[in-house]
Design a protein around this motif. Structure first.
Motif, PDB file in Angstrom:
ATOM      1  N   LEU A 183       0.837  -1.208   0.000  1.00  0.00           N
ATOM      2  CA  LEU A 183       0.000   0.000   0.000  1.00  0.00           C
ATOM      3  C   LEU A 183       0.867   1.251   0.000  1.00  0.00           C
ATOM      4  CD1 LEU A 183      -3.032   0.949   0.409  1.00  0.00           C
ATOM      5  CD2 LEU A 183      -2.455   1.162   2.818  1.00  0.00           C
ATOM      6  N   SER A 211       3.316   1.478  -3.253  1.00  0.00           N
ATOM      7  CA  SER A 211       2.625   1.828  -4.492  1.00  0.00           C
ATOM      8  C   SER A 211       2.035   3.230  -4.402  1.00  0.00           C
ATOM      9  CB  SER A 211       1.544   0.793  -4.813  1.00  0.00           C
ATOM     10  OG  SER A 211       0.564   0.757  -3.797  1.00  0.00           O
ATOM     11  N   PHE A 214      -1.798   8.726 -12.194  1.00  0.00           N
ATOM     12  CA  PHE A 214      -2.996   7.954 -11.896  1.00  0.00           C
ATOM     13  C   PHE A 214      -3.551   7.310 -13.144  1.00  0.00           C
ATOM     14  CE2 PHE A 214      -5.072   6.472  -8.502  1.00  0.00           C
ATOM     15  CZ  PHE A 214      -6.399   6.775  -8.360  1.00  0.00           C
ATOM     16  N   PHE A 260      -3.845  10.702   4.639  1.00  0.00           N
ATOM     17  CA  PHE A 260      -4.814   9.764   4.060  1.00  0.00           C
ATOM     18  C   PHE A 260      -4.343   8.320   4.236  1.00  0.00           C
ATOM     19  CE2 PHE A 260      -6.115   7.060   0.526  1.00  0.00           C
ATOM     20  CZ  PHE A 260      -7.486   7.225   0.518  1.00  0.00           C
ATOM     21  N   HIS A 261      -3.080   8.081   3.971  1.00  0.00           N
ATOM     22  CA  HIS A 261      -2.596   6.704   4.018  1.00  0.00           C
ATOM     23  C   HIS A 261      -2.395   6.202   5.443  1.00  0.00           C
ATOM     24  CE1 HIS A 261      -1.881   7.523  -0.283  1.00  0.00           C
ATOM     25  NE2 HIS A 261      -2.222   6.264  -0.382  1.00  0.00           N
ATOM     26  N   ARG A 281      -7.265   2.075   9.725  1.00  0.00           N
ATOM     27  CA  ARG A 281      -8.546   1.396   9.499  1.00  0.00           C
ATOM     28  C   ARG A 281      -8.356  -0.099   9.291  1.00  0.00           C
ATOM     29  NH1 ARG A 281     -12.878   4.878   8.723  1.00  0.00           N
ATOM     30  NH2 ARG A 281     -12.087   6.977   8.487  1.00  0.00           N
ATOM     31  N   LEU A 282      -7.242  -0.456   8.682  1.00  0.00           N
ATOM     32  CA  LEU A 282      -7.005  -1.878   8.403  1.00  0.00           C
ATOM     33  C   LEU A 282      -6.665  -2.670   9.661  1.00  0.00           C
ATOM     34  CD1 LEU A 282      -4.936  -1.754   5.072  1.00  0.00           C
ATOM     35  CD2 LEU A 282      -7.351  -2.297   5.375  1.00  0.00           C
ATOM     36  N   ILE A 317     -12.099   2.275  15.843  1.00  0.00           N
ATOM     37  CA  ILE A 317     -11.961   2.645  14.438  1.00  0.00           C
ATOM     38  C   ILE A 317     -12.150   4.134  14.192  1.00  0.00           C
ATOM     39  CG2 ILE A 317     -14.334   2.444  13.525  1.00  0.00           C
ATOM     40  CD1 ILE A 317     -11.295   0.662  12.070  1.00  0.00           C
ATOM     41  N   ARG A 337     -18.397   5.593   4.226  1.00  0.00           N
ATOM     42  CA  ARG A 337     -18.094   6.785   5.026  1.00  0.00           C
ATOM     43  C   ARG A 337     -18.485   8.067   4.296  1.00  0.00           C
ATOM     44  NH1 ARG A 337     -11.980   5.867   4.625  1.00  0.00           N
ATOM     45  NH2 ARG A 337     -11.917   8.032   5.327  1.00  0.00           N
ATOM     46  N   ASP A 377     -17.026  10.845   4.789  1.00  0.00           N
ATOM     47  CA  ASP A 377     -15.804  11.626   4.539  1.00  0.00           C
ATOM     48  C   ASP A 377     -14.858  10.911   3.569  1.00  0.00           C
ATOM     49  OD1 ASP A 377     -15.150   9.545   6.209  1.00  0.00           O
ATOM     50  OD2 ASP A 377     -13.623  10.695   7.297  1.00  0.00           O
ATOM     51  N   ASP A 409     -12.664  10.034   0.630  1.00  0.00           N
ATOM     52  CA  ASP A 409     -12.046  10.730  -0.504  1.00  0.00           C
ATOM     53  C   ASP A 409     -12.096   9.763  -1.687  1.00  0.00           C
ATOM     54  OD1 ASP A 409     -10.260  11.714  -2.455  1.00  0.00           O
ATOM     55  OD2 ASP A 409      -9.206  12.882  -0.927  1.00  0.00           O
ATOM     56  N   MET A 435      -9.325   7.099  -2.954  1.00  0.00           N
ATOM     57  CA  MET A 435      -9.652   5.717  -2.602  1.00  0.00           C
ATOM     58  C   MET A 435      -9.703   4.804  -3.825  1.00  0.00           C
ATOM     59  SD  MET A 435      -9.948   3.669  -0.183  1.00  0.00           S
ATOM     60  CE  MET A 435     -10.241   4.593   1.316  1.00  0.00           C
ATOM     61  N   ILE A 436     -10.165   5.322  -4.949  1.00  0.00           N
ATOM     62  CA  ILE A 436     -10.199   4.501  -6.168  1.00  0.00           C
ATOM     63  C   ILE A 436      -8.795   4.009  -6.505  1.00  0.00           C
ATOM     64  CG2 ILE A 436     -10.616   4.525  -8.654  1.00  0.00           C
ATOM     65  CD1 ILE A 436     -12.837   6.570  -8.114  1.00  0.00           C
ATOM     66  N   THR A 476      -6.209   3.900  -4.490  1.00  0.00           N
ATOM     67  CA  THR A 476      -5.695   3.072  -3.400  1.00  0.00           C
ATOM     68  C   THR A 476      -6.183   1.633  -3.536  1.00  0.00           C
ATOM     69  OG1 THR A 476      -5.576   4.979  -1.926  1.00  0.00           O
ATOM     70  CG2 THR A 476      -5.643   2.802  -0.888  1.00  0.00           C
ATOM     71  N   LEU A 532      -3.952  -1.547  -4.316  1.00  0.00           N
ATOM     72  CA  LEU A 532      -4.008  -2.622  -3.327  1.00  0.00           C
ATOM     73  C   LEU A 532      -4.261  -3.965  -4.006  1.00  0.00           C
ATOM     74  CD1 LEU A 532      -4.220  -3.130  -0.164  1.00  0.00           C
ATOM     75  CD2 LEU A 532      -6.679  -3.060  -0.487  1.00  0.00           C
ATOM     76  N   HIS A 578      -8.648  -9.643   1.156  1.00  0.00           N
ATOM     77  CA  HIS A 578      -8.559  -8.341   0.501  1.00  0.00           C
ATOM     78  C   HIS A 578      -9.922  -7.673   0.365  1.00  0.00           C
ATOM     79  CE1 HIS A 578      -4.491  -9.809  -0.465  1.00  0.00           C
ATOM     80  NE2 HIS A 578      -4.197  -8.541  -0.311  1.00  0.00           N
ATOM     81  N   ASP A 630     -12.147  -7.961   2.648  1.00  0.00           N
ATOM     82  CA  ASP A 630     -12.259  -7.419   4.002  1.00  0.00           C
ATOM     83  C   ASP A 630     -11.494  -6.104   4.135  1.00  0.00           C
ATOM     84  OD1 ASP A 630     -12.929  -7.918   6.952  1.00  0.00           O
ATOM     85  OD2 ASP A 630     -10.757  -7.634   7.001  1.00  0.00           O
ATOM     86  N   CYS A 631     -10.278  -6.066   3.609  1.00  0.00           N
ATOM     87  CA  CYS A 631      -9.482  -4.841   3.668  1.00  0.00           C
ATOM     88  C   CYS A 631     -10.209  -3.691   2.997  1.00  0.00           C
ATOM     89  CB  CYS A 631      -8.136  -5.054   2.963  1.00  0.00           C
ATOM     90  SG  CYS A 631      -6.937  -5.970   3.939  1.00  0.00           S
ATOM     91  N   ARG A 688     -13.129  -2.406   4.967  1.00  0.00           N
ATOM     92  CA  ARG A 688     -12.692  -1.620   6.133  1.00  0.00           C
ATOM     93  C   ARG A 688     -12.322  -0.208   5.724  1.00  0.00           C
ATOM     94  NH1 ARG A 688     -11.943  -6.352   9.179  1.00  0.00           N
ATOM     95  NH2 ARG A 688     -12.019  -5.665  11.341  1.00  0.00           N
ATOM     96  N   LEU A 689     -11.785  -0.078   4.517  1.00  0.00           N
ATOM     97  CA  LEU A 689     -11.356   1.249   4.062  1.00  0.00           C
ATOM     98  C   LEU A 689     -12.536   2.153   3.725  1.00  0.00           C
ATOM     99  CD1 LEU A 689      -8.295   0.418   1.755  1.00  0.00           C
ATOM    100  CD2 LEU A 689      -8.281   1.307   4.087  1.00  0.00           C
ATOM    101  N   PRO A 719     -18.382   3.933   9.722  1.00  0.00           N
ATOM    102  CA  PRO A 719     -17.843   3.383  10.978  1.00  0.00           C
ATOM    103  C   PRO A 719     -18.797   2.411  11.661  1.00  0.00           C
ATOM    104  CG  PRO A 719     -17.541   5.766  10.910  1.00  0.00           C
ATOM    105  CD  PRO A 719     -18.306   5.403   9.676  1.00  0.00           C
ATOM    106  N   ILE A 764     -18.682  -1.185  10.302  1.00  0.00           N
ATOM    107  CA  ILE A 764     -17.357  -1.751  10.085  1.00  0.00           C
ATOM    108  C   ILE A 764     -17.284  -3.232  10.443  1.00  0.00           C
ATOM    109  CG2 ILE A 764     -16.209  -1.383  12.314  1.00  0.00           C
ATOM    110  CD1 ILE A 764     -14.815  -0.225   8.958  1.00  0.00           C
TER     111      ILE A 764
END
Lengths: 252, 252
Positions: free
Chosen positions: A194, A197, A207, A224-225, A231-232, A239, B179, B181, B183, B187-188, B190, B194, B225, B227-228, B231-232, B236, B239
Motif C-alpha cells: 500500500l 505503491s 494515476f 490519508f494513508h 482502518r485496516l 476505528i 463513510r 468523509d 475521498d 480511494m479509487i 488506493t 491494493l 482483501h 475485508d481490507c 474496512r477502508l 464506521p 465496520i
DNA sequence: GTCTATACAGTGATAGAC
DNA sequence: GTCTATCACTGTATAGAC
C-alpha cells in the motif's frame, strides 16, 4: 486512546522521518576541501543512473544513456565503475544503509504500537518520495534483487523490516489496540505494498485517468494513508478514534 | 445490512468473475476445423512473449528469447508479427477486451454499492491471477502505456474502469453504506493499487522474506482483501458487519 | 579524468530459398 | 510457415593517448 511520548527529544516520529545517511562524510573530513571533489562526479553519475533505472528498469537502461545524461563518453564511465551492475550496487547500498538507520530509529522509539506503526508508515512514505529513484528501482525491479545472489543484502534488509513490522503489529494486537483477528503476516505485506505503491503514485502524479488535476499535498496524502492503515489494523471499537494531529505534522 | 440479489441468474458476482473473451471464435466458426489451426501458433508465440514481457519487462525482452521459447528461429517470428511492439499490442488488446466485458458485466449487476464493490474487487483479483502475465505487464510497464500514444486505448480502458469505480463509491456514500468523509478520488487509486499489487504478490508468492511458507489459498486471499477494502470504505457503524459468505464463494 | 577508437556479442528486422 | 543468411545498429566493456 493510543499513548505517545512528549513530542520532543530523541524518540519522536519527527526524528525517524528525518533519518538520513551522510555518504562521503569521512572522506571530506580527512582531506582538505577542493573546489570539485571527485565524489561529486561519482554521485552525479549515480544520480543519473538511478533516474534511468527507475524510469526504464535496470536492464532496459544503457550505459550510453547514463553517459549522455552526465555529458560524458560511455567509456569514461568505466573509470568510475567497473560494470553497470556496480552502479546499481552503489545506488541500492546507500538506500539499504538508510533503511537500517530508519529501522534503528524506529526500534528506539518510545510509544505504543499504534504510534510506532504511524511513525513507520510516515517514514516509509516520506523516504519513498524523498528518494524516489532508488525506491522505485527496489520496488519495480524487485524480481532482480530476489533472484540474484549478489543482492542478497537487499533481501536481508527487507527481512529486518518485516521483523520490525511484525513486532509492531503483534504488540498492537496484544495491547488490544489492533484487531484480535488480524492476519499479521498478510497485513505486513499489504501495508508495505500500500505504502510503496502509493509513494510511487504520489511521485508520478498521473494515476489512471487524466482528469482531476487536483493538488494533493504530501501532508494530506500521508494523512490519508496513515488513516487507511489504521482502518485496516485497529480494533473495531477504536476505528473512529481521531489521530493525534501532532503525529502527522512532521513535514520539517 | 447491504442488499444483494437472489444469487442466480445473470446478475451475480459469479458471472462477473467468470467473464471471459473468446479470441478466434469467428475464424473457427466460418472455416472447417483443421488439425493445427494457424491461430494456435500465433497464440503460442503470444503466450511466450507475454511471459517474458511480464518477467523482464517489454524492453528487456528480446525477440530471440521469444523465438527460442517457441522453438522457432527469430526471423520466422516476423511471418506472424510485423514488429515486437505488435506482439505487445496483440497481448494487451486481448486484456483490454476482457476488461471491457468485465465492466459491462459489473455495470449490469443488480445489488447495492457494497455488493458491486465486492464484485469488482473479486473480479479484478481473480483476473490478475488468471491472466497474470498481461496484468503484470500493464502494471509494471505502466509508464510505457502512459507515455506512448499507440497505447492510448489502454489508458482509455483504465479511465472507464475509474469512472465505474467512482460511481460505485459515490453510490455507496449516498446510500450511507460508505463513510461520508470518503475521498473517492484517492480511494479509487488506493483500492486499485491494493488489488493489483496483491494479485502480483499472490502469484509470485515470495514476499519480503523467505520464512513462513504457509499456503494461502486463492479464496482465503480474496476474502482477506475484500475485508481490507470494506474496512477502508465502510461507514464506521457498519465496520464489523459480516460479509455474506455467498459473495465470496465464486471459485467456480 | 576524459578522450578516441574499438572489440565483439546482442539487438530488431529483412530478403529470399525451401 | 520456417529456414538461412545477413543487415544496420546498439549493447557492455576495454586499451591506450592526452
Amino acid at each position: 486512546m493510543s499513548a505517545a511520548p512528549g513530542g520532543k527529544g530523541p524518540g519522536t516520529i519527527r526524528d525517524v522521518a528525518r533519518t538520513r545517511t551522510d555518504p562521503g562524510r569521512a572522506a571530506v573530513a580527512t582531506r582538505p576541501p577542493r573546489l570539485i571533489r571527485p565524489a561529486d562526479r561519482r554521485q552525479q553519475i549515480l544520480a543519473a543512473a538511478a533516474r534511468l533505472f527507475a524510469e526504464h528498469g535496470f536492464e532496459a537502461s544503457s550505459v550510453r544513456e547514463i553517459a549522455a545524461a552526465v555529458k560524458i563518453l560511455p567509456g569514461s564511465l568505466y573509470h568510475h565503475f567497473a560494470t553497470k551492475e556496480d552502479m546499481l550496487h552503489a545506488i541500492v547500498r546507500d538506500a539499504v544503509q538508510r533503511f537500517t538507520a530508519q529501522h534503528e530509529a524506529l526500534e528506539a522509539l518510545a510509544g505504543d504500537a499504534e504510534y510506532r506503526l504511524v511513525a513507520s508508515v510516515i517514514a516509509r512514505f516520506r523516504d519513498f518520495v524523498d528518494n524516489w529513484e532508488v525506491n522505485a528501482i527496489l520496488w519495480k525491479d524487485s524480481a532482480l534483487f530476489r533472484t540474484r545472489e549478489e543482492f542478497a543484502y537487499v533481501q536481508a534488509a527487507k527481512t529486518r523490516s518485516f521483523k520490525m513490522q511484525e513486532k509492531i503489529l503483534v504488540d498492537g494486537v496484544r495491547a488490544r489496540l489492533f484487531r484480535a483477528d488480524l492476519d499479521v503476516y498478510l497485513m505486513i505485506g499489504t501495508i508495505a505494498r500500500l505504502i510503496n505503491s502509493a509513494g510511487d503514485w504520489f511521485r508520478s502524479n498521473v494515476f489512471f485517468h487524466s482528469d482531476r488535476p487536483d493538488a494533493y499535498t504530501l501532508d494530506r496524502t500521508v494523512a490519508f494513508h496513515v488513516d487507511c492503515v489504521l482502518r485496516l489494523v485497529r480494533a473495531p471499537e477504536r476505528i473512529a478514534e481521531p489521530i493525534d494531529p501532532a503525529w502527522l505534522a512532521i513535514t520539517g
